[in-house]
Each structure stands twice: as structure tokens, then as C-alpha cells.
Design a protein around this motif. Structure first.
Motif, PDB file in Angstrom:
ATOM      1  N   ALA A  45       5.877-110.183  98.581  1.00  0.00           N
ATOM      2  CA  ALA A  45       5.689-109.517  97.288  1.00  0.00           C
ATOM      3  C   ALA A  45       6.444-110.251  96.197  1.00  0.00           C
ATOM      4  O   ALA A  45       7.438-110.913  96.438  1.00  0.00           O
ATOM      5  N   GLU A  46       5.949-110.081  94.931  1.00  0.00           N
ATOM      6  CA  GLU A  46       6.617-110.751  93.832  1.00  0.00           C
ATOM      7  C   GLU A  46       7.661-109.877  93.171  1.00  0.00           C
ATOM      8  O   GLU A  46       8.297-110.275  92.216  1.00  0.00           O
ATOM      9  N   SER A  47       7.857-108.660  93.665  1.00  0.00           N
ATOM     10  CA  SER A  47       8.874-107.792  93.072  1.00  0.00           C
ATOM     11  C   SER A  47       9.543-106.969  94.160  1.00  0.00           C
ATOM     12  O   SER A  47       8.917-106.584  95.150  1.00  0.00           O
ATOM     13  N   THR A  48      10.826-106.707  93.944  1.00  0.00           N
ATOM     14  CA  THR A  48      11.581-105.888  94.890  1.00  0.00           C
ATOM     15  C   THR A  48      10.983-104.494  94.977  1.00  0.00           C
ATOM     16  O   THR A  48      10.850-103.919  96.062  1.00  0.00           O
ATOM     17  N   LEU A  49      10.612-103.938  93.820  1.00  0.00           N
ATOM     18  CA  LEU A  49      10.053-102.587  93.776  1.00  0.00           C
ATOM     19  C   LEU A  49       8.783-102.479  94.612  1.00  0.00           C
ATOM     20  O   LEU A  49       8.585-101.502  95.335  1.00  0.00           O
ATOM     21  N   TRP A  50       7.945-103.507  94.529  1.00  0.00           N
ATOM     22  CA  TRP A  50       6.678-103.457  95.286  1.00  0.00           C
ATOM     23  C   TRP A  50       6.931-103.432  96.790  1.00  0.00           C
ATOM     24  O   TRP A  50       6.224-102.754  97.535  1.00  0.00           O
ATOM     25  N   GLY A  51       7.938-104.163  97.248  1.00  0.00           N
ATOM     26  CA  GLY A  51       8.294-104.114  98.663  1.00  0.00           C
ATOM     27  C   GLY A  51       8.685-102.714  99.087  1.00  0.00           C
ATOM     28  O   GLY A  51       8.295-102.237 100.157  1.00  0.00           O
ATOM     29  N   GLY A  52       9.444-102.020  98.228  1.00  0.00           N
ATOM     30  CA  GLY A  52       9.825-100.634  98.521  1.00  0.00           C
ATOM     31  C   GLY A  52       8.622 -99.718  98.564  1.00  0.00           C
ATOM     32  O   GLY A  52       8.523 -98.824  99.412  1.00  0.00           O
ATOM     33  N   VAL A  53       7.671 -99.929  97.637  1.00  0.00           N
ATOM     34  CA  VAL A  53       6.457 -99.101  97.591  1.00  0.00           C
ATOM     35  C   VAL A  53       5.652 -99.252  98.874  1.00  0.00           C
ATOM     36  O   VAL A  53       5.159 -98.265  99.446  1.00  0.00           O
ATOM     37  N   LEU A  54       5.501-100.494  99.344  1.00  0.00           N
ATOM     38  CA  LEU A  54       4.723-100.731 100.569  1.00  0.00           C
ATOM     39  C   LEU A  54       5.339-100.034 101.773  1.00  0.00           C
ATOM     40  O   LEU A  54       4.633 -99.375 102.559  1.00  0.00           O
ATOM     41  N   LEU A  55       6.654-100.149 101.922  1.00  0.00           N
ATOM     42  CA  LEU A  55       7.305 -99.527 103.077  1.00  0.00           C
ATOM     43  C   LEU A  55       7.355 -98.018 102.940  1.00  0.00           C
ATOM     44  O   LEU A  55       7.304 -97.283 103.940  1.00  0.00           O
ATOM     45  N   PHE A  56       7.438 -97.511 101.719  1.00  0.00           N
ATOM     46  CA  PHE A  56       7.371 -96.061 101.510  1.00  0.00           C
ATOM     47  C   PHE A  56       5.996 -95.543 101.932  1.00  0.00           C
ATOM     48  O   PHE A  56       5.894 -94.509 102.607  1.00  0.00           O
ATOM     49  N   SER A  57       4.937 -96.251 101.547  1.00  0.00           N
ATOM     50  CA  SER A  57       3.581 -95.857 101.933  1.00  0.00           C
ATOM     51  C   SER A  57       3.415 -95.869 103.445  1.00  0.00           C
ATOM     52  O   SER A  57       2.796 -94.972 104.033  1.00  0.00           O
ATOM     53  N   TYR A  58       3.978 -96.905 104.073  1.00  0.00           N
ATOM     54  CA  TYR A  58       3.922 -96.994 105.533  1.00  0.00           C
ATOM     55  C   TYR A  58       4.607 -95.788 106.171  1.00  0.00           C
ATOM     56  O   TYR A  58       4.088 -95.173 107.107  1.00  0.00           O
ATOM     57  N   SER A  59       5.790 -95.429 105.662  1.00  0.00           N
ATOM     58  CA  SER A  59       6.561 -94.332 106.253  1.00  0.00           C
ATOM     59  C   SER A  59       5.867 -92.992 106.071  1.00  0.00           C
ATOM     60  O   SER A  59       5.937 -92.127 106.946  1.00  0.00           O
ATOM     61  N   ILE A  60       5.180 -92.809 104.941  1.00  0.00           N
ATOM     62  CA  ILE A  60       4.448 -91.559 104.723  1.00  0.00           C
ATOM     63  C   ILE A  60       3.285 -91.466 105.710  1.00  0.00           C
ATOM     64  O   ILE A  60       2.991 -90.393 106.260  1.00  0.00           O
ATOM     65  N   GLY A  61       2.610 -92.590 105.951  1.00  0.00           N
ATOM     66  CA  GLY A  61       1.535 -92.597 106.939  1.00  0.00           C
ATOM     67  C   GLY A  61       2.063 -92.282 108.326  1.00  0.00           C
ATOM     68  O   GLY A  61       1.464 -91.504 109.080  1.00  0.00           O
TER      69      GLY A  61
END
Length: 411
Positions: free
Chosen positions: A161-177
Motif C-alpha cells: 500500500a502507498e499509505s499507512t492508513l490504507w494498510g490499517g483499513v485492509l486489515l480492519f476489513s479482514y478482521s471484520i470478515g
């Protein structure tokens, strides 16, 4: 800036992908059978009021999300800092081999001793909201061995990812799933008794996760510019679709017969073709941007034409760079505009070079993606820098803005 704009695509697709991989992780043989036990440990049982069961389950899921989101932030930050290091051939091969071993583990061909970690999660936390949250945070790390391969898929995307925030968003989405099934069954505990028992369908889930891991292997190998990856990316969608159907059918047969070697072969072929579809490139006969070989040559052309120079800084490890190339710079309207209205040039930042460092210092480049617009004298045009994915429509508007600013500065 997030990787894309919700409403167009790459961002939504990646979020849904992370969520889907997380949900599939909850259906693996190491996680699914443990759901009733996990719920009972932190107190979400049938004799507990629905509201309290929901809050207990939510606390557990928030605990998982906390751990994974932090992991995503750290991974993305590391990917930004060590991006060029991650593109080195030896590192690329090491990551690819590691992912391949995880695929073998997922298919049951290779046993990686992760199961011993699972029992540790149950010893941390306990009943009540605080206990459920604490148990969730620890479970996010050690509770489920089958989660490992699926989790690595999302971590690889976070690292690119090109941003730290986007990395957090991806892993948050994974954890919700991953946590969705715990939240639903914890809230409506009566549904636990209606869950289908463990069976061959769980092996199908493991097979699909193995395919996803193998797709990632091919993506990891992409920076090596392998001819075979280029060829599969040029397959026609119709032919690729036929091959996927045939291979999936053969994969189903190998699952029925529990033929491990057959599962590996079909999963690899299925992943290979799927990579080609996901990475499909238009045929060379279609309109393409006429890129100048470098900024210096572009500036020479710009001085004679009076046009602005667009310098696209990209790297193979930069996810948003790939999205710009695949979705925006391939759009016919964008291609025509770039070839006519500006002088486009690009510089490969996949590996560190003296030229890259000089340009980074001159224009104060902080990260990728980065699209610079400079005047014929090489001075950056104010307020025109792009540092993330933009849709073709917004990109065209941006180029028009660049032209207006340049015209006003000259007049």
C-alpha cells in the motif's frame, strides 16, 4: 490519501476482498469447530440476554480488529520504508517460497506446527467485556493456525500500500470478515445448534484459500518480469474463463478423491490463470501513452512545444501505481489527452538509482505513487502533484487544471 475512491472501484474491491478472505478464514477447519467453545469461554451462551451476548461478541471482535489493524498499520509503514528492498530478486523469491509453503500447509501436504499456538488464546482473557476483548486481541495473533495463509495475503497487500492508513483499513476489513460469524452466532446463540457439522465442505474452503495464496505468489513474482506471467496476462478473457471452468472442475474431482498432488496441480493452474485475468493487459494494438524515456528528454520536447511535463514515478511494489497504470493511464480518453496536451515521462523507482535519488531530492518526493507536473524549465507547477489513485474522470479534470495554471503563468 486512501488507495482509491469509494464508488469507483479499486478501493471497494480491495476492501471486499479483504473482508471475504477474512470470512473464509472463519470457515477453515481450525477455526470453525472452535466457534461454540470460544463463545462459551467469554460468556455468550443461550442463557444470557441477547443484548449482553451481542456486546460480549462485539468486544471479542473489536479485540481481533484492534490487533489486526495495528498489524496492518505497522506492515504498511514497513512496506513504504522498505519498498525498494522488498523488490530485490532474492527477497521476492524468499517471500514467494514462504507463501508457497503456506499453500502446501493449507492443502495438508506440508505440516507447519502452528496448532500448538491455538490453545494459548483460550488461556488469556475470560468472561465479561474486558475478558472478551483481551481474548480477541490474543486470538488475533495465535488462535487459529489456518488463518495464517489467508492473513499473509492481506499483509502482502498492506505492505504494498502507498499509505499507512490504507494498510490499517485492509486489515480492519479482514478482521471484520473473520469476526462476523462470531458476532452473529454470539448474538443469536440458538443458531449455534443449527450450524452444519465439519465435513468435506471445509476442505473446499481450504482449497480456495490455497488458490488465493498461490495467486499472491504470482503477484509477488511480478517484479521479476517473467515472460510466462506476461503471456498469461495477455490471454483473452473468454479463453481464460474456459480454462478456469475446466480447471475448477478437475480441482473438484481431486477434492472428492482426496488426491493431494492433484489438488496442488489444479490449484496452481487455477491461480495462474486467475492471476492472468486479474492482471489482464490490453493487446498492444490498442492506443497507448507515448512515454518519453525520461524527464530530461521530456523537458527537451516541452521547451520546443511549450507544454507541461508529466513525470510518473512508479514502482512494481506500489499497488496504487499499478492501479493508475491499469485503470487510468489505459483509458482511451486519458491516453489521447496525455499524448496531445502534455509531455508524459516516467521513472522506475522499483530499485534505487542515483537518478531516482536526485529527482527525489529536487522535488521532495516523500513516497509513491507520485505524479509530478512541471513547466518546460523543470519547475514544479504549484498544487498539481498527485500522490494516490485517481479515476480517469478526475485525472482529466486535473490535467485541464494543470493547463490553465501553466497558461496563466505564461501570460
Amino acid at each position: 490519501m486512501l488507495q482509491g475512491e469509494l464508488g469507483t472501484n479499486p478501493a471497494v474491491i480491495q476492501i471486499l476482498y479483504a473482508f471475504g478472505v477474512g470470512f473464509l478464514s472463519s470457515l477453515t477447519p481450525c477455526v470453525y469447530p472452535m466457534i461454540p467453545i470460544t463463545l462459551s469461554i467469554f460468556g455468550a451462551r443461550g442463557d444470557v440476554p441477547t443484548r449482553r451476548s451481542f456486546l460480549l461478541s462485539l468486544s471479542y471482535v473489536v479485540g481481533i480488529a484492534t490487533t489486526y489493524t495495528i498489524l496492518g498499520l505497522v506492515t504498511a509503514k514497513a512496506g513504504m520504508v522498505f519498498g525498494t528492498f522488498l523488490a530485490k530478486p532474492a527477497v521476492v523469491l524468499a517471500i514467494a517460497v514462504f507463501l508457497f509453503l503456506l499453500a502446501l500447509h493449507t492443502l495438508g501436504i506440508l505440516n507447519i506446527p502452528l496448532a500448538a499456538l491455538q490453545s494459548k488464546a483460550g488461556t488469556v482473557g475470560g468472561k465479561g467485556f474486558g475478558g472478551a476483548f483481551l481474548m480477541g486481541t490474543v486470538s488475533g495473533v495465535v488462535a487459529a493456525p489456518c488463518v495464517g495463509p489467508a492473513l499473509v495475503l492481506i499483509l502482502v497487500e498492506a505492505a504494498r500500500a502507498e499509505s499507512t492508513l490504507w494498510g490499517g483499513v485492509l486489515l480492519f476489513s479482514y478482521s471484520i470478515g473473520l469476526g462476523l460469524i462470531f458476532l452473529v452466532l454470539g448474538t443469536f446463540s440458538g443458531l449455534v445448534k443449527k450450524l452444519p457439522g465439519s465435513g468435506n465442505w471445509l476442505l473446499t474452503v481450504k482449497y480456495l484459500i490455497a488458490v488465493a495464496v498461490l495467486v499472491t505468489v504470482f503477484y509477488v513474482l511480478k517484479p521479476l518480469d517473467l515472460t510466462v506471467l506476461e503471456k498469461v496476462s495477455s490471454l483473452s478473457p473468454v479463453l481464460a474463463g474456459i480454462l478456469i471452468v475446466i480447471t475448477a472442475f478437475l480441482g473438484f474431482i481431486t477434492l472428492r478423491r482426496q488426491a493431494a498432488s492433484g489438488q496442488l496441480v489444479t490449484a496452481t493452474v487455477l491461480a495462474f490463470i486467475s492471476f492472468g485475468v486479474l492482471n489482464h493487459r490490453p493487446s498492444s494494438g490498442e492506443l497507448e501513452v507515448t512515454w518519453q524515456p525520461g524527464p530530461d528528454k521530456a523537458l527537451q520536447v516541452a521547451r520546443s512545444s511549450g507544454k507541461a511535463v508529466m513525470i510518473d514515478l512508479y514502482a512494481d511494489w506500489c499497488a496504487a501505481c499499478r492501479e493508475l497504470d491499469r485503470l487510468t493511464f489505459s483509458d482511451p480518453r486519458v491516453v489521447k489527452t496525455l499524448n496531445k496536451e502534455v509531455v508524459p515521462a516516467r521513472l522506475d523507482f522499483t530499485r534505487e538509482t542515483e537518478k531516482n535519488e536526485e529527482l527525489s531530492d529536487r522535488y521532495n518526493v516523500m513516497g509513491l505513487p507520485c505524479v509530478l507536473f512541471v513547466d518546460p524549465d523543470g519547475e514544479e507547477i504549484p498544487d498539481t502533484r498527485l500522490t494516490g489513485f485517481v479515476t480517469p474522470e478526475k485525472f482529466l479534470q486535473h490535467v485541464a487544471k494543470v493547463e490553465r495554471i501553466l497558461k496563466n503563468s505564461v501570460s
